[in-house]
Design an enzyme around this catalytic site. Structure first.
Site, mmCIF file in Angstrom:
data_model
loop_
_atom_site.group_PDB
_atom_site.id
_atom_site.type_symbol
_atom_site.label_atom_id
_atom_site.label_comp_id
_atom_site.label_asym_id
_atom_site.label_seq_id
_atom_site.Cartn_x
_atom_site.Cartn_y
_atom_site.Cartn_z
ATOM 1 C CG HIS A 159 -1.769 1.032 1.329
ATOM 2 N ND1 HIS A 159 -3.080 1.005 1.266
ATOM 3 C CD2 HIS A 159 -1.380 2.368 1.814
ATOM 4 C CE1 HIS A 159 -3.718 1.945 1.580
ATOM 5 N NE2 HIS A 159 -2.608 3.318 1.902
ATOM 6 C CD GLU A 160 1.835 3.735 4.088
ATOM 7 O OE1 GLU A 160 1.912 4.673 3.272
ATOM 8 O OE2 GLU A 160 0.382 3.561 4.497
HETATM 9 ZN ZN LIG Z 1 -2.668 5.145 1.869
#
Ligand SMILES: [Zn+2]
Length: 589
Positions: free
Chosen positions: A379-380
């Protein structure tokens, strides 16, 4: 181990160099402040002003990114704290010294800008910025009125402060028996963990204890929320917006159809969510699903642990479909120490991606070997790649992507990882776990946030039509929405109707719908990438490079997604339905 710590010192090898850079930035502040009175008096003046503004934004962001990241890696370090405070103070000073700028530029018009452009072609770069800036002119009032509105804004903002003081500082939550029969004080911080406890009695006690505490203050909370909505409505009316929602969406130039399409498409397609509630009922072996049964995993958690190296390998393989240069960049993030990987004493919890125009896009995370933390890393990295591509394609004025687009790249990566893991799963247990994870994710990000968007849409309409927000009616509205979303067989406990009163986001009106639209966009994008391959990847890459070079709806169109249509939302509902069907099949249900 050093390889797993981010290399912030690439930004500033010493604190002294940071301080020297801050001194230089403060000189820029004074140069911009010296433009007051003639900020746009001529084409040359305007160009100087806008270029200084860009330079200043880049410089301050760079200083700030270092200061906050440096602090977050060890929040007990007094030197880091003092640097952070210097940065915050400098921001305040800059804000004060440059407060003249927007009102002064607003005295000009798009006609002036066009005239200046013919004299000074370098101003063309700022055409998008100027167009958006002067589009707001119709909502800017006389100087006296603007001064008054600033003061009223202070008053209006106090409702969220009262909410915070009441719910964080004054309310005391009861003590209940924990899963082992020991006394435990209920808190918002412990709520998430309690809701996934396998002990149903404990979940129920915790949930009821928390919600009924809000219920005990429901009159105050309703008045507080009513005040906040009245403030939205007042400001919108005063600023000549047709509705408070129109004002809320105007900031990012989001057409109101986007909001209406989301609510309507979801309202018309509740069956998959009802079916999911029914499947949970069967799997949990209960008579009726209550709110506190919605979060607990229905299948045995995989106890599989991943090393950081395995996580890297999985993410590289899952994103390989995005092209060699994308994965080469992800590899750089791993190799060139853009990531602070593991938990450490006094390190900030959670995860985020940060970075400036001049720095690498850094990531802070607290990797603990669970599948969850592999997803967090993916995600990051989605955020960081979006930042990198936009920063390396756009000039500073258009490099930052808008909030509306912010969660698209991150959740696209999650979906690519989920698809990869599913395709390479070794057992049905793993497949079942992944499908349930996906469903839970969509339930909480897509359906739940849309329900909240529906709630605040109605409350604002009520106030705009002169109807007050009374505690009982707010509670009924929330109860009705829960009935609609989760179905007639869902247990509507008495406490559930108080839930709206604990949502801090309601004090930032018309914000939460972006969680639902963000995941809809990424669902549509991930599907296109997985089914169409290169053409979809090429389109997606254009989006990643686009920053805020156009309105959010337009840059998403570059990725082949039209958020003004119902298609992405319907695709997401279809994805939920298909995932549920797959899960049922694997479970033999
Ligand atoms: Zn996010």
């Amino acid at each position: 181990m050093e390889q797993a710590r981010w290399n912030l010192r690439k930004m500033y090898p010493t604190d002294e160099l940071w301080q020297a850079d801050l001194d230089r930035a403060m000189v820029l502040v004074d140069r911009l402040a010296a433009q007051e009175g003639h900020a746009a008096a001529s084409a040359e003046d305007l160009l100087t002003t806008l270029q200084l503004q860009d330079e200043l934004d880049v410089a301050f962001r760079h200083l700030y990114v270092f200061a906050h990241s440096n602090f977050d890696q060890n929040m007990a370090d007094p030197k880091a704290k003092s640097l952070m405070e210097s940065a915050q103070n400098a921001y305040t000073v800059m804000g004060e010294k440059t407060a003249f700028l927007s009102p002064e530029l607003m005295q000009y018009s798009m006609d002036d800008f066009n005239r200046y452009c013919s004299e000074e072609p370098a101003l063309e770069l700022y055409r998008r910025f100027a167009t958006d800036f002067y589009a707001k002119k119709a909502h800017i009032l006389s100087n006296d009125m603007e001064t008054l509105l600033v003061r009223m804004g202070d008053l209006g903002g106090s409702f969220s402060k009262i909410f915070e003081d009441l719910t964080v500082n004054d309310i005391t939550f009861p003590t209940i028996d924990d899963a082992d029969g020991k006394p435990e004080k209920i808190s918002e911080a412990g709520y998430g963990a309690a809701l996934v406890s396998p002990d149903r009695g404990y979940r129920s006690r915790y949930w009821k204890g928390l919600l009924s505490t809000y219920g005990a203050h429901i009159n105050t909370l309703a008045s507080c929320y009513y005040g906040s909505v009245k403030d939205d409505v007042f400001t919108a009316k005063t600023r000549n917006y047709p509705t408070s929602r129109a004002m809320g969406l105007a900031g990012n130039f989001i057409p109101e159809a986007v909001y209406d399409n989301l609510l309507a498409a979801v309202r018309e397609n509740m069956k998959p969510l009802h079916d999911y509630v029914e499947l949970r009922r069967q799997l949990l072996g209960v008579d009726q699903v209550h709110f506190y049964d919605l979060f607990v995993p229905v299948v045995a958690e995989t106890d599989r642990k991943y090393t950081y190296e395995e996580a890297q390998d999985l993410i590289l393989k899952a994103t390989a479909i995005l092209g060699e240069d994308y994965t080469a960049l992800v590899k750089r993030a791993f190799d060139e120490r853009w990531i602070d990987v593991y938990p450490a004493p006094n390190k900030r919890s959670g995860a985020y991606s940060t970075g400036s125009y001049r720095s690498d896009p850094y990531i802070l995370t607290n990797f603990n070997g669970t599948l969850d933390s592999v997803f967090t890393l993916a995600h990051e990295l989605g955020h960081s790649m979006h930042t990198w591509f936009s920063n390396h394609t756009q000039p500073p004025v258009y490099a930052d992507y808008s909030i509306f687009c912010a969660e698209v790249a991150s959740t696209t990566n999650e979906q690519l990882l989920s698809a990869y893991l599913y395709d390479h799963a070794q057992s049905d247990a793993e497949r079942i776990y992944l499908l349930d994870m996906r469903l839970n994710d969509l339930r909480s990000t897509f359906y739940r946030q849309t329900m909240f968007a529906d709630f605040e849409n109605t409350t604002h309409k009520w106030v705009e039509s002169g109807r007050p927000l009374l505690p009982q009616e707010l509670c009924e509205l929330h109860g009705d929405l829960n009935r609609l979303y989760y179905g007639d067989d869902f247990a509507l406990d008495d406490e559930l109707k108080f839930e709206w009163a604990r949502i801090p986001h309601f004090y930032t009106a018309f914000y939460v719908y972006q969680y639902a639209t963000g995941i809809s966009a990424s669902t549509a994008i991930a599907q296109k990438i997985l089914t169409q391959g290169k053409p979809a990847v090429d389109a997606y890459r254009k989006f990643l490079c686009s920053g805020s070079s156009d309105h959010p709806i337009e840059v998403l169109k570059l990725a082949g997604v039209d958020m003004a249509s119902r298609q992405p939302v319907e695709d997401t509902i279809a994805s939920f339905r298909d995932t549920l069907a797959q899960l049922k099949q694997l479970l033999g249900k």
